[in-house]
Design a protein around this motif. Structure first.
Motif, PDB file in Angstrom:
ATOM      1  N   GLY A  35       0.812  -1.196   0.000  1.00  0.00           N
ATOM      2  CA  GLY A  35       0.000   0.000   0.000  1.00  0.00           C
ATOM      3  C   GLY A  35       0.851   1.253   0.000  1.00  0.00           C
ATOM      4  N   THR A  36       0.233   2.400   0.332  1.00  0.00           N
ATOM      5  CA  THR A  36       0.953   3.675   0.345  1.00  0.00           C
ATOM      6  C   THR A  36       2.047   3.688   1.406  1.00  0.00           C
ATOM      7  N   LYS A  37       1.754   3.081   2.547  1.00  0.00           N
ATOM      8  CA  LYS A  37       2.711   3.073   3.647  1.00  0.00           C
ATOM      9  C   LYS A  37       2.773   1.669   4.237  1.00  0.00           C
ATOM     10  N   THR A  38       3.990   1.187   4.461  1.00  0.00           N
ATOM     11  CA  THR A  38       4.191  -0.116   5.088  1.00  0.00           C
ATOM     12  C   THR A  38       5.277   0.003   6.158  1.00  0.00           C
ATOM     13  N   SER A  39       5.376  -1.033   6.977  1.00  0.00           N
ATOM     14  CA  SER A  39       6.385  -1.068   8.037  1.00  0.00           C
ATOM     15  C   SER A  39       7.442  -2.122   7.694  1.00  0.00           C
ATOM     16  N   GLY A  40       8.535  -2.115   8.452  1.00  0.00           N
ATOM     17  CA  GLY A  40       9.582  -3.104   8.235  1.00  0.00           C
ATOM     18  C   GLY A  40       9.097  -4.524   8.484  1.00  0.00           C
ATOM     19  N   SER A  56       4.125 -19.777  -7.709  1.00  0.00           N
ATOM     20  CA  SER A  56       2.762 -19.421  -8.114  1.00  0.00           C
ATOM     21  C   SER A  56       2.373 -18.054  -7.554  1.00  0.00           C
ATOM     22  N   ALA A  57       3.304 -17.098  -7.581  1.00  0.00           N
ATOM     23  CA  ALA A  57       3.028 -15.768  -7.041  1.00  0.00           C
ATOM     24  C   ALA A  57       3.712 -14.712  -7.897  1.00  0.00           C
ATOM     25  N   VAL A  58       3.090 -13.526  -7.897  1.00  0.00           N
ATOM     26  CA  VAL A  58       3.643 -12.345  -8.570  1.00  0.00           C
ATOM     27  C   VAL A  58       3.729 -11.244  -7.532  1.00  0.00           C
ATOM     28  N   ARG A  59       4.902 -10.595  -7.451  1.00  0.00           N
ATOM     29  CA  ARG A  59       5.088  -9.562  -6.425  1.00  0.00           C
ATOM     30  C   ARG A  59       5.376  -8.218  -7.070  1.00  0.00           C
ATOM     31  N   PHE A  60       4.647  -7.176  -6.584  1.00  0.00           N
ATOM     32  CA  PHE A  60       4.910  -5.799  -6.975  1.00  0.00           C
ATOM     33  C   PHE A  60       5.696  -5.136  -5.849  1.00  0.00           C
ATOM     34  N   SER A  61       6.843  -4.555  -6.182  1.00  0.00           N
ATOM     35  CA  SER A  61       7.686  -3.955  -5.165  1.00  0.00           C
ATOM     36  C   SER A  61       7.372  -2.477  -4.917  1.00  0.00           C
ATOM     37  N   ARG A  62       6.701  -1.819  -5.870  1.00  0.00           N
ATOM     38  CA  ARG A  62       6.400  -0.399  -5.701  1.00  0.00           C
ATOM     39  C   ARG A  62       5.147  -0.189  -4.860  1.00  0.00           C
ATOM     40  N   LYS A  63       5.034   1.027  -4.322  1.00  0.00           N
ATOM     41  CA  LYS A  63       3.851   1.384  -3.539  1.00  0.00           C
ATOM     42  C   LYS A  63       2.684   1.704  -4.457  1.00  0.00           C
ATOM     43  N   ASN A  64       1.484   1.369  -4.008  1.00  0.00           N
ATOM     44  CA  ASN A  64       0.271   1.570  -4.805  1.00  0.00           C
ATOM     45  C   ASN A  64      -0.698   2.442  -4.012  1.00  0.00           C
ATOM     46  N   GLU A  65      -0.818   3.678  -4.434  1.00  0.00           N
ATOM     47  CA  GLU A  65      -1.650   4.633  -3.693  1.00  0.00           C
ATOM     48  C   GLU A  65      -3.142   4.437  -3.963  1.00  0.00           C
ATOM     49  N   ASP A  86      -3.189 -12.126 -14.288  1.00  0.00           N
ATOM     50  CA  ASP A  86      -3.945 -13.387 -14.269  1.00  0.00           C
ATOM     51  C   ASP A  86      -3.849 -14.056 -12.902  1.00  0.00           C
ATOM     52  N   CYS A  87      -4.040 -13.257 -11.839  1.00  0.00           N
ATOM     53  CA  CYS A  87      -4.012 -13.768 -10.469  1.00  0.00           C
ATOM     54  C   CYS A  87      -5.428 -13.758  -9.904  1.00  0.00           C
ATOM     55  N   SER A  88      -5.811 -14.852  -9.290  1.00  0.00           N
ATOM     56  CA  SER A  88      -7.155 -14.943  -8.709  1.00  0.00           C
ATOM     57  C   SER A  88      -7.141 -14.755  -7.190  1.00  0.00           C
ATOM     58  N   MET A  89      -5.967 -14.510  -6.594  1.00  0.00           N
ATOM     59  CA  MET A  89      -5.862 -14.184  -5.178  1.00  0.00           C
ATOM     60  C   MET A  89      -4.871 -13.042  -5.008  1.00  0.00           C
ATOM     61  N   PHE A  90      -4.965 -12.344  -3.893  1.00  0.00           N
ATOM     62  CA  PHE A  90      -4.019 -11.259  -3.637  1.00  0.00           C
ATOM     63  C   PHE A  90      -3.789 -11.122  -2.137  1.00  0.00           C
ATOM     64  N   VAL A  91      -2.603 -10.621  -1.797  1.00  0.00           N
ATOM     65  CA  VAL A  91      -2.247 -10.279  -0.415  1.00  0.00           C
ATOM     66  C   VAL A  91      -1.754  -8.843  -0.449  1.00  0.00           C
ATOM     67  N   PHE A  92      -2.479  -7.969   0.240  1.00  0.00           N
ATOM     68  CA  PHE A  92      -2.193  -6.541   0.215  1.00  0.00           C
ATOM     69  C   PHE A  92      -1.765  -6.108   1.610  1.00  0.00           C
ATOM     70  N   GLY A  93      -0.593  -5.439   1.688  1.00  0.00           N
ATOM     71  CA  GLY A  93      -0.072  -4.990   2.968  1.00  0.00           C
ATOM     72  C   GLY A  93      -0.085  -3.488   3.105  1.00  0.00           C
ATOM     73  N   SER A  94      -0.526  -2.993   4.250  1.00  0.00           N
ATOM     74  CA  SER A  94      -0.544  -1.550   4.529  1.00  0.00           C
ATOM     75  C   SER A  94      -0.323  -1.332   6.027  1.00  0.00           C
ATOM     76  N   HIS A  95       0.074  -0.104   6.374  1.00  0.00           N
ATOM     77  CA  HIS A  95       0.370   0.215   7.767  1.00  0.00           C
ATOM     78  C   HIS A  95      -0.148   1.610   8.067  1.00  0.00           C
ATOM     79  N   SER A  96      -0.899   1.731   9.147  1.00  0.00           N
ATOM     80  CA  SER A  96      -1.406   3.035   9.587  1.00  0.00           C
ATOM     81  C   SER A  96      -1.521   3.015  11.110  1.00  0.00           C
ATOM     82  N   LYS A  97      -1.792   4.191  11.660  1.00  0.00           N
ATOM     83  CA  LYS A  97      -1.906   4.288  13.112  1.00  0.00           C
ATOM     84  C   LYS A  97      -3.137   3.538  13.619  1.00  0.00           C
ATOM     85  N   LYS A  98      -4.207   3.581  12.832  1.00  0.00           N
ATOM     86  CA  LYS A  98      -5.445   2.913  13.228  1.00  0.00           C
ATOM     87  C   LYS A  98      -5.338   1.404  13.060  1.00  0.00           C
ATOM     88  N   ARG A  99      -4.678   0.978  11.977  1.00  0.00           N
ATOM     89  CA  ARG A  99      -4.534  -0.460  11.682  1.00  0.00           C
ATOM     90  C   ARG A  99      -3.063  -0.760  11.380  1.00  0.00           C
TER      91      ARG A  99
END
Length: 316
Positions: A35-40, A56-65, A86-99
């Motif tokens: 996501g826009t902001k992530t933690s270590g 069986s995975a594709v990884r995007f290294s850039r941030k996605n706003e 052509d991915c039917s599943m995803f894992v999205f990581g983000s970091h914020s004060k609330k979550r």
């Protein structure tokens, strides 16, 4: 009118054939993105999930706003990436004060968001923090055991949904037969409370047991972490029915002259045509045929003699 683009090369045609719907689908590919902001901690979690599913995975290294699951208008970019890779599943990581250290695991149907589960990561231990014999390290692409321990996976709605998503994420391609020697890892998910799941990754060590079935020992190889369920969104009933449709089995062709009996089992009738013995071609070397031919020649010769005598008498 929308312009339809057709593939012009063989490679493009083969790629479209791979993405086309199939009666028996292959394993699901997973898209891993930030996501826009992530933690270590979260970056390390996403990296190690990618290592576990590298084939069986594709990884995007850039941030996605523009990617914001659970928000209206924030899922369009996610659906576009799903269609592009052509991915039917995803894992999205983000970091914020609330979550903090937030993971969103989701599935898509026809490259549209199907369902979502949001969990928080706590007590994370990476692969490097575990010491074990490196010969026991699971091989890439091997089939895993997946164990879900706890009554919450059967009684709590959030944990039941999390179980479905984790199964799709970790099991890989569905197979009918499995070689026990190729199973070298196990994922253990333990429901500690109604909203907390302890996740760990173990290697399997096979030892002699005195029987055909070997004795198995678990060696923790990491990573391990706690999943705290925060939000989840189930698919609507109409979409679920459409996604659960299966192809009808082809009707079996009717077998003629076949019946089944409780005692004798399968009974078949065989019809044999009448044997025309008189028209059967016999071999030329048969003694009976030679004798018949000699007798026919003799009769034919005698008939010619009588005919010649009659002609002489008539001429006189």
């Amino acid at each position: 009118m929308l312009k339809m683009k057709t593939p012009k090369t063989g490679k493009a045609r083969r790629e479209l054939d791979k993405r086309a719907p199939k009666l028996v689908e292959t394993g699901k590919k997973t898209l891993i993105l930030h996501g826009t902001k992530t933690s270590g901690v979260l970056n390390n979690v996403l990296t190690q999930i990618y290592q576990l599913k590298k084939e069986s995975a594709v990884r995007f290294s850039r941030k996605n706003e523009d990617v914001r699951p659970f928000e209206s208008g924030g899922e369009a970019s996610l659906e576009f990436f799903s269609l592009k890779t052509d991915c039917s599943m995803f894992v999205f990581g983000s970091h914020s004060k609330k979550r903090p250290d937030n993971l969103v695991i989701g599935r898509t149907y026809d490259h549209h968001i199907y369902d979502l589960v949001e969990v928080g990561v706590e007590n994370f231990k990476p692969l490097e923090s575990f010491s074990y014999d490196k010969k026991l390290a699971p091989k890439a692409g091997s089939k895993p055991f997946i164990a879900f321990i706890g009554e919450g996976f059967d009684s709590v709605e959030e944990l039941k949904h999390l179980k479905e998503v984790l199964l799709d994420l970790l099991r890989g391609e569905v197979v009918e037969n499995l070689n026990l020697a190729g199973v070298d890892r196990a994922y253990i998910c333990t429901a500690v409370s109604p909203n907390r799941v302890f996740f760990t990754h173990c290697a399997l060590r096979l030892k002699r047991s005195g029987t055909i079935v070997p004795r198995m020992e678990l060696v923790e190889v990491g990573p391990s972490m706690d999943f705290v369920v925060r939000r989840h969104r189930l698919p609507n009933e109409r979409l679920r029915k459409e996604a659960m449709k299966t192809a009808k089995d082809k009707a079996k062709k009717k077998e003629k002259n076949v019946s089944k009996d409780v005692i004798e089992g399968k009974i078949g009738k065989v019809y044999i045509p009448d044997q025309k013995v008189g028209e059967m071609a016999l071999p030329n070397k048969a003694k009976g045929v030679k004798r018949e031919r000699r007798e026919a020649k003799l009769r034919h010769g005698e008939g010619n003699k009588h005919a010649s005598k009659r002609q002489k008498e008539d001429s006189q």
